[in-house]
Write a protein that holds these residues in place. Structure first.
Motif, PDB file in Angstrom:
ATOM      1  N   LEU A  11     -14.019  17.798 -13.936  1.00 56.70           N
ATOM      2  CA  LEU A  11     -13.339  16.524 -14.199  1.00 56.70           C
ATOM      3  C   LEU A  11     -12.369  16.166 -13.075  1.00 56.70           C
ATOM      4  CD1 LEU A  11     -12.696  16.701 -18.050  1.00 56.70           C
ATOM      5  CD2 LEU A  11     -14.253  15.161 -16.821  1.00 56.70           C
ATOM      6  N   ALA A  12     -11.646  17.147 -12.561  1.00 59.06           N
ATOM      7  CA  ALA A  12     -10.698  16.888 -11.468  1.00 59.06           C
ATOM      8  C   ALA A  12     -11.434  16.434 -10.216  1.00 59.06           C
ATOM      9  CB  ALA A  12      -9.873  18.134 -11.177  1.00 59.06           C
ATOM     10  N   VAL A  13     -12.527  17.103  -9.875  1.00 61.44           N
ATOM     11  CA  VAL A  13     -13.316  16.723  -8.699  1.00 61.44           C
ATOM     12  C   VAL A  13     -13.916  15.328  -8.888  1.00 61.44           C
ATOM     13  CG1 VAL A  13     -15.386  17.278  -7.363  1.00 61.44           C
ATOM     14  CG2 VAL A  13     -13.761  19.083  -7.947  1.00 61.44           C
ATOM     15  N   ALA A  14     -14.451  15.068 -10.064  1.00 66.19           N
ATOM     16  CA  ALA A  14     -15.030  13.747 -10.342  1.00 66.19           C
ATOM     17  C   ALA A  14     -13.962  12.662 -10.274  1.00 66.19           C
ATOM     18  CB  ALA A  14     -15.695  13.748 -11.716  1.00 66.19           C
ATOM     19  N   GLY A  15     -12.781  12.930 -10.810  1.00 69.46           N
ATOM     20  CA  GLY A  15     -11.683  11.963 -10.749  1.00 69.46           C
ATOM     21  C   GLY A  15     -11.246  11.685  -9.327  1.00 69.46           C
ATOM     22  N   ALA A  16     -11.153  12.735  -8.513  1.00 69.66           N
ATOM     23  CA  ALA A  16     -10.768  12.551  -7.106  1.00 69.66           C
ATOM     24  C   ALA A  16     -11.832  11.752  -6.366  1.00 69.66           C
ATOM     25  CB  ALA A  16     -10.543  13.904  -6.437  1.00 69.66           C
ATOM     26  N   ALA A  17     -13.103  12.062  -6.597  1.00 70.05           N
ATOM     27  CA  ALA A  17     -14.193  11.329  -5.951  1.00 70.05           C
ATOM     28  C   ALA A  17     -14.177   9.863  -6.362  1.00 70.05           C
ATOM     29  CB  ALA A  17     -15.538  11.967  -6.301  1.00 70.05           C
ATOM     30  N   LEU A  18     -13.922   9.597  -7.625  1.00 67.26           N
ATOM     31  CA  LEU A  18     -13.842   8.217  -8.104  1.00 67.26           C
ATOM     32  C   LEU A  18     -12.688   7.475  -7.442  1.00 67.26           C
ATOM     33  CD1 LEU A  18     -14.828   5.992 -10.016  1.00 67.26           C
ATOM     34  CD2 LEU A  18     -13.277   6.923 -11.749  1.00 67.26           C
ATOM     35  N   ALA A  19     -11.535   8.121  -7.352  1.00 63.90           N
ATOM     36  CA  ALA A  19     -10.362   7.493  -6.727  1.00 63.90           C
ATOM     37  C   ALA A  19     -10.633   7.169  -5.265  1.00 63.90           C
ATOM     38  CB  ALA A  19      -9.136   8.398  -6.864  1.00 63.90           C
ATOM     39  N   VAL A  20     -11.229   8.112  -4.529  1.00 67.50           N
ATOM     40  CA  VAL A  20     -11.551   7.874  -3.119  1.00 67.50           C
ATOM     41  C   VAL A  20     -12.576   6.750  -3.004  1.00 67.50           C
ATOM     42  CG1 VAL A  20     -12.662   8.887  -1.075  1.00 67.50           C
ATOM     43  CG2 VAL A  20     -10.898  10.166  -2.302  1.00 67.50           C
ATOM     44  N   GLY A  21     -13.576   6.765  -3.864  1.00 67.56           N
ATOM     45  CA  GLY A  21     -14.593   5.716  -3.832  1.00 67.56           C
ATOM     46  C   GLY A  21     -14.025   4.342  -4.109  1.00 67.56           C
ATOM     47  N   LEU A  22     -13.138   4.244  -5.084  1.00 70.99           N
ATOM     48  CA  LEU A  22     -12.519   2.954  -5.395  1.00 70.99           C
ATOM     49  C   LEU A  22     -11.660   2.466  -4.234  1.00 70.99           C
ATOM     50  CD1 LEU A  22     -11.526   3.488  -9.134  1.00 70.99           C
ATOM     51  CD2 LEU A  22     -13.421   2.121  -8.225  1.00 70.99           C
ATOM     52  N   GLU A  23     -10.935   3.380  -3.580  1.00 71.12           N
ATOM     53  CA  GLU A  23     -10.124   2.996  -2.416  1.00 71.12           C
ATOM     54  C   GLU A  23     -11.037   2.556  -1.276  1.00 71.12           C
ATOM     55  OE1 GLU A  23      -7.385   2.307   0.602  1.00 71.12           O
ATOM     56  OE2 GLU A  23      -7.199   2.209  -1.550  1.00 71.12           O
ATOM     57  N   PHE A  24     -12.099   3.306  -1.022  1.00 68.36           N
ATOM     58  CA  PHE A  24     -13.022   2.975   0.052  1.00 68.36           C
ATOM     59  C   PHE A  24     -13.639   1.597  -0.162  1.00 68.36           C
ATOM     60  CE2 PHE A  24     -17.198   3.029   2.101  1.00 68.36           C
ATOM     61  CZ  PHE A  24     -16.820   3.324   3.408  1.00 68.36           C
ATOM     62  N   MET A  25     -13.995   1.297  -1.413  1.00 72.08           N
ATOM     63  CA  MET A  25     -14.623   0.021  -1.732  1.00 72.08           C
ATOM     64  C   MET A  25     -13.608  -1.094  -1.972  1.00 72.08           C
ATOM     65  SD  MET A  25     -17.730   1.613  -4.031  1.00 72.08           S
ATOM     66  CE  MET A  25     -17.613   0.303  -5.176  1.00 72.08           C
ATOM     67  N   GLN A  26     -12.321  -0.773  -1.932  1.00 72.10           N
ATOM     68  CA  GLN A  26     -11.247  -1.758  -2.078  1.00 72.10           C
ATOM     69  C   GLN A  26     -11.296  -2.478  -3.422  1.00 72.10           C
ATOM     70  OE1 GLN A  26     -11.016  -4.309   1.406  1.00 72.10           O
ATOM     71  NE2 GLN A  26     -12.064  -2.771   2.611  1.00 72.10           N
ATOM     72  N   VAL A  27     -11.718  -1.775  -4.455  1.00 72.87           N
ATOM     73  CA  VAL A  27     -11.948  -2.381  -5.761  1.00 72.87           C
ATOM     74  C   VAL A  27     -10.698  -3.044  -6.336  1.00 72.87           C
ATOM     75  CG1 VAL A  27     -12.603  -1.908  -8.154  1.00 72.87           C
ATOM     76  CG2 VAL A  27     -13.886  -0.884  -6.281  1.00 72.87           C
ATOM     77  N   PHE A  28      -9.581  -2.335  -6.348  1.00 69.09           N
ATOM     78  CA  PHE A  28      -8.387  -2.877  -6.993  1.00 69.09           C
ATOM     79  C   PHE A  28      -7.316  -3.334  -6.000  1.00 69.09           C
ATOM     80  CE2 PHE A  28     -10.120   0.173 -10.137  1.00 69.09           C
ATOM     81  CZ  PHE A  28     -10.467  -0.751 -11.103  1.00 69.09           C
ATOM     82  N   ARG A  29      -7.663  -3.450  -4.728  1.00 62.84           N
ATOM     83  CA  ARG A  29      -6.672  -3.802  -3.718  1.00 62.84           C
ATOM     84  C   ARG A  29      -6.239  -5.258  -3.856  1.00 62.84           C
ATOM     85  NH1 ARG A  29      -8.229  -2.297   1.736  1.00 62.84           N
ATOM     86  NH2 ARG A  29      -8.101  -0.335   0.667  1.00 62.84           N
ATOM     87  N   VAL A  30      -4.940  -5.450  -3.914  1.00 66.52           N
ATOM     88  CA  VAL A  30      -4.342  -6.783  -3.932  1.00 66.52           C
ATOM     89  C   VAL A  30      -3.312  -6.803  -2.814  1.00 66.52           C
ATOM     90  CG1 VAL A  30      -2.956  -8.397  -5.272  1.00 66.52           C
ATOM     91  CG2 VAL A  30      -4.653  -6.975  -6.431  1.00 66.52           C
ATOM     92  N   PRO A  31      -3.432  -7.751  -1.874  1.00 58.60           N
ATOM     93  CA  PRO A  31      -2.432  -7.806  -0.810  1.00 58.60           C
ATOM     94  C   PRO A  31      -1.036  -7.995  -1.396  1.00 58.60           C
ATOM     95  CG  PRO A  31      -4.296  -9.214  -0.284  1.00 58.60           C
ATOM     96  CD  PRO A  31      -4.464  -8.761  -1.712  1.00 58.60           C
ATOM     97  N   PRO A  32      -0.027  -7.418  -0.757  1.00 61.35           N
ATOM     98  CA  PRO A  32       1.338  -7.546  -1.276  1.00 61.35           C
ATOM     99  C   PRO A  32       1.836  -8.985  -1.197  1.00 61.35           C
ATOM    100  CG  PRO A  32       1.322  -6.364   0.816  1.00 61.35           C
ATOM    101  CD  PRO A  32      -0.099  -6.596   0.439  1.00 61.35           C
ATOM    102  N   ALA A  33       2.790  -9.291  -2.042  1.00 57.18           N
ATOM    103  CA  ALA A  33       3.403 -10.620  -2.037  1.00 57.18           C
ATOM    104  C   ALA A  33       4.197 -10.812  -0.743  1.00 57.18           C
ATOM    105  CB  ALA A  33       4.321 -10.768  -3.244  1.00 57.18           C
ATOM    106  N   VAL A  34       4.327 -12.035  -0.338  1.00 61.53           N
ATOM    107  CA  VAL A  34       5.103 -12.368   0.855  1.00 61.53           C
ATOM    108  C   VAL A  34       6.584 -12.142   0.560  1.00 61.53           C
ATOM    109  CG1 VAL A  34       5.733 -14.248   2.420  1.00 61.53           C
ATOM    110  CG2 VAL A  34       3.378 -14.032   1.615  1.00 61.53           C
ATOM    111  N   ALA A  35       7.270 -11.492   1.491  1.00 61.48           N
ATOM    112  CA  ALA A  35       8.705 -11.210   1.339  1.00 61.48           C
ATOM    113  C   ALA A  35       9.505 -12.505   1.456  1.00 61.48           C
ATOM    114  CB  ALA A  35       9.156 -10.217   2.407  1.00 61.48           C
ATOM    115  N   SER A  36      10.731 -12.462   0.986  1.00 56.08           N
ATOM    116  CA  SER A  36      11.600 -13.633   1.094  1.00 56.08           C
ATOM    117  C   SER A  36      11.841 -13.967   2.569  1.00 56.08           C
ATOM    118  CB  SER A  36      12.935 -13.366   0.393  1.00 56.08           C
ATOM    119  OG  SER A  36      13.605 -12.301   1.040  1.00 56.08           O
TER     120      SER A  36
END
Length: 179
Positions: A11-36
């Protein structure tokens, strides 16, 4: 007990692989808000010898970051593939939210001078010089990425740092790259 441990490891290996895969594919990436406005940079300075990037606002230092450069950072970029980061004054001409390196700010290299020098030498001047984070899927490296110069001539910071820089540097901001 042994079977339980085996399941936990799987489960730990599968979770790590999933996390790396999601980062690689940019699945949940949202650019940061513009600063003041008062915390946005009016200039970016990169000092290659010091391996440092500084955000300034009207001559006042807002933030400093340690950076990694290309594998042959000394001297002016002369051609594509030379591993050098260009020197001179450019501008952020594009903010790339879906970069292969987390987030990226493209600088306006090559300029007319670099294009002419490369034309005379019969080579390509190179392009797509960026200030960027760590390659997708390798963000866990964090500060370790600075242990050696590894980019193709870009300026690299951690993913957390590029998120700060992204929010504080608007398109059109001058970028001065010093030796």
């Amino acid at each position: 007990m042994r079977l339980m441990l085996k399941r936990i490891v799987i489960l730990a290996v599968a979770g790590a692989a999933l996390a790396v895969g999601l980062e690689f594919m940019q699945v949940f990436r949202v650019p940061p808000a513009v600063a003041s406005t008062e915390t946005q940079a009016t200039r970016v300075v990169v000092e290659k010898a010091a391996r440092r990037l500084t955000l300034e606002r009207d001559g006042r230092v807002l933030a400093r970051y340690a950076v990694a450069l290309g594998p042959s950072p000394i001297g002016q970029k002369a051609r594509e593939g030379d591993g050098r980061t260009p020197e001179g004054v450019y501008a952020v001409d594009f903010k790339h939210p879906r970069s292969r390196y987390h987030l990226a700010l493209r600088i306006s290299y090559p300029d007319a001078r670099a294009n002419e020098a490369a034309r005379q030498a019969g080579v390509s001047p190179g392009s797509d010089i960026m200030i960027h984070g760590i390659r997708n899927g390798l963000g866990w490296l964090g500060r370790l990425h600075r242990e050696r110069d590894w980019t193709d001539g870009c300026v690299a910071v951690t993913n957390a740092e590029i998120r700060e820089i992204w929010s504080r540097v608007p398109e059109g901001t001058p970028v001065e790259i010093r030796p």
